[in-house]
Design a protein around this motif. Structure first.
Motif, mmCIF file in Angstrom:
data_model
loop_
_atom_site.group_PDB
_atom_site.id
_atom_site.type_symbol
_atom_site.label_atom_id
_atom_site.label_comp_id
_atom_site.label_asym_id
_atom_site.label_seq_id
_atom_site.Cartn_x
_atom_site.Cartn_y
_atom_site.Cartn_z
ATOM 1 N N SER A 158 0.809 -1.223 0.000
ATOM 2 C CA SER A 158 0.000 0.000 0.000
ATOM 3 C C SER A 158 0.842 1.274 0.000
ATOM 4 C CB SER A 158 -0.947 0.010 1.210
ATOM 5 O OG SER A 158 -1.905 -1.027 1.098
ATOM 6 N N LEU A 159 2.158 1.116 -0.204
ATOM 7 C CA LEU A 159 2.997 2.309 -0.328
ATOM 8 C C LEU A 159 2.609 3.064 -1.592
ATOM 9 C CD1 LEU A 159 6.555 1.012 0.645
ATOM 10 C CD2 LEU A 159 5.125 2.592 1.939
ATOM 11 N N ALA A 160 2.284 4.339 -1.454
ATOM 12 C CA ALA A 160 1.816 5.130 -2.589
ATOM 13 C C ALA A 160 2.995 5.799 -3.293
ATOM 14 C CB ALA A 160 0.827 6.187 -2.111
ATOM 15 N N ARG A 201 -6.176 -2.932 5.681
ATOM 16 C CA ARG A 201 -5.880 -2.023 6.794
ATOM 17 C C ARG A 201 -4.452 -1.522 6.654
ATOM 18 N NH1 ARG A 201 -6.736 -4.548 12.398
ATOM 19 N NH2 ARG A 201 -5.454 -6.169 11.432
ATOM 20 N N LEU A 202 -4.259 -0.240 6.958
ATOM 21 C CA LEU A 202 -2.919 0.314 6.861
ATOM 22 C C LEU A 202 -2.015 -0.248 7.952
ATOM 23 C CD1 LEU A 202 -1.025 2.317 5.452
ATOM 24 C CD2 LEU A 202 -1.792 4.066 7.073
ATOM 25 N N ASN A 262 -1.064 -3.240 10.387
ATOM 26 C CA ASN A 262 -1.209 -4.665 10.667
ATOM 27 C C ASN A 262 0.143 -5.219 11.100
ATOM 28 O OD1 ASN A 262 0.297 -5.071 8.226
ATOM 29 N ND2 ASN A 262 -1.615 -4.904 7.059
ATOM 30 N N ALA A 263 0.200 -6.521 11.330
ATOM 31 C CA ALA A 263 1.432 -7.135 11.816
ATOM 32 C C ALA A 263 2.568 -6.989 10.815
ATOM 33 C CB ALA A 263 1.185 -8.611 12.114
ATOM 34 N N LEU A 264 2.237 -7.015 9.521
ATOM 35 C CA LEU A 264 3.258 -6.891 8.487
ATOM 36 C C LEU A 264 3.903 -5.507 8.514
ATOM 37 C CD1 LEU A 264 4.651 -8.240 6.085
ATOM 38 C CD2 LEU A 264 2.802 -7.392 4.631
ATOM 39 N N VAL A 265 3.067 -4.480 8.642
ATOM 40 C CA VAL A 265 3.584 -3.107 8.721
ATOM 41 C C VAL A 265 4.438 -2.930 9.969
ATOM 42 C CG1 VAL A 265 2.930 -0.679 8.913
ATOM 43 C CG2 VAL A 265 1.650 -2.185 7.401
ATOM 44 N N LYS A 266 4.020 -3.562 11.052
ATOM 45 C CA LYS A 266 4.789 -3.490 12.295
ATOM 46 C C LYS A 266 6.188 -4.062 12.108
ATOM 47 C CE LYS A 266 4.593 -4.800 17.189
ATOM 48 N NZ LYS A 266 3.796 -5.501 18.225
ATOM 49 N N ARG A 267 6.294 -5.218 11.428
ATOM 50 C CA ARG A 267 7.602 -5.821 11.172
ATOM 51 C C ARG A 267 8.442 -4.935 10.248
ATOM 52 N NH1 ARG A 267 4.498 -10.628 10.730
ATOM 53 N NH2 ARG A 267 4.703 -10.602 8.456
ATOM 54 N N LEU A 268 7.777 -4.321 9.267
ATOM 55 C CA LEU A 268 8.482 -3.424 8.344
ATOM 56 C C LEU A 268 9.095 -2.247 9.096
ATOM 57 C CD1 LEU A 268 7.261 -2.283 4.855
ATOM 58 C CD2 LEU A 268 7.999 -0.570 6.493
ATOM 59 N N LEU A 269 8.304 -1.642 9.983
ATOM 60 C CA LEU A 269 8.784 -0.482 10.736
ATOM 61 C C LEU A 269 9.904 -0.854 11.702
ATOM 62 C CD1 LEU A 269 5.420 1.348 11.492
ATOM 63 C CD2 LEU A 269 7.138 1.922 9.769
ATOM 64 N N ILE A 270 9.829 -2.063 12.273
ATOM 65 C CA ILE A 270 10.895 -2.513 13.173
ATOM 66 C C ILE A 270 12.210 -2.652 12.406
ATOM 67 C CG2 ILE A 270 11.719 -4.472 14.543
ATOM 68 C CD1 ILE A 270 8.816 -4.876 15.446
#
Length: 208
Positions: free
Chosen positions: A26-28, A103-104, A106-114
């Motif tokens: 969902s990266l624009a 959803r913007l 989620n667990a995947l986004v959390k791992r990405l940010l970590i």
């Protein structure tokens, strides 16, 4: 023949579902474009308005002279650019996620940010140390290097093209570390032009 086409269609759908579950898509592209515009504008203001261009290595705040006097303004400018870039990315990516029915957060986004957080936090702390010791000439190289590492780490959870953007940032960081007089130019190329070109590419490839 029809059955073969059905199998191909099913495989494509399965692949799409698996990709959505393992990668944040969902990266624009427009977020990258706007981040680049903000960075180029900031670099222009820092150089033309504030007269900030650390084109040599100095080893104390006393030697830094005029650069130190304009540094607080540049820091606030950089914070403003960062807030604008992050806010724009969240807004545009949220819209894209809604269109995709996702959803913007989620667990995947959390791992990405970590994955991004470790090099960004370490790099941010190092920049504060450099500023405290008047080593302003190293700000552009290290900001590019650590940001490039963060993008490279994050690429495993999103578009693979992010890895190339990270490598570009690191190459520019190494170049500006050797040719310190081109630090601000390299910073503008990395955070500005590279983001714009990346955003345009991503928009036309994935969002049209």
């Amino acid at each position: 023949m029809d059955e073969e086409q059905d199998y191909i269609r099913d495989i494509a759908q399965i692949r799409s579902i698996m990709e959505r579950s393992s990668k944040f898509l969902s990266l624009a592209g427009w977020a990258g474009i706007m981040a680049g515009v903000y960075a180029l504008t900031g670099a222009y203001i820092a150089y033309s308005v504030f007269g900030f261009n650390p084109d040599e290595l100095v080893y104390s705040t006393t030697e830094a002279g005029n650069l130190s006097s304009s540094l607080p303004k540049v820091i606030f400018l950089a914070i403003g650019i960062l807030v604008l870039a992050i806010g724009t990315a969240i807004l545009l990516s949220s819209r894209k996620a809604n269109k995709r029915g996702e959803r913007l957060w989620n667990a995947l986004v959390k791992r990405l940010l970590i994955q991004m957080a470790v090099p960004l936090v370490v790099g941010g702390l190092l920049l504060l140390i450099l500023i405290a010791n008047g080593l302003l000439g190293w700000m552009a190289p290290f900001s590019l290097l650590f940001y490039g590492l963060a993008l490279y780490n994050a690429s495993q959870f999103t578009y693979e093209e992010l890895r190339s953007l990270g490598l570009i940032q690191m190459v520019l960081g190494l170049f500006s570390a050797y040719f310190v007089e081109y630090g601000l130019v390299c910073w503008a190329l990395g955070f500005g032009l590279a983001h714009i070109l990346y955003g345009i590419y991503m928009h036309y490839r994935y969002e049209r």
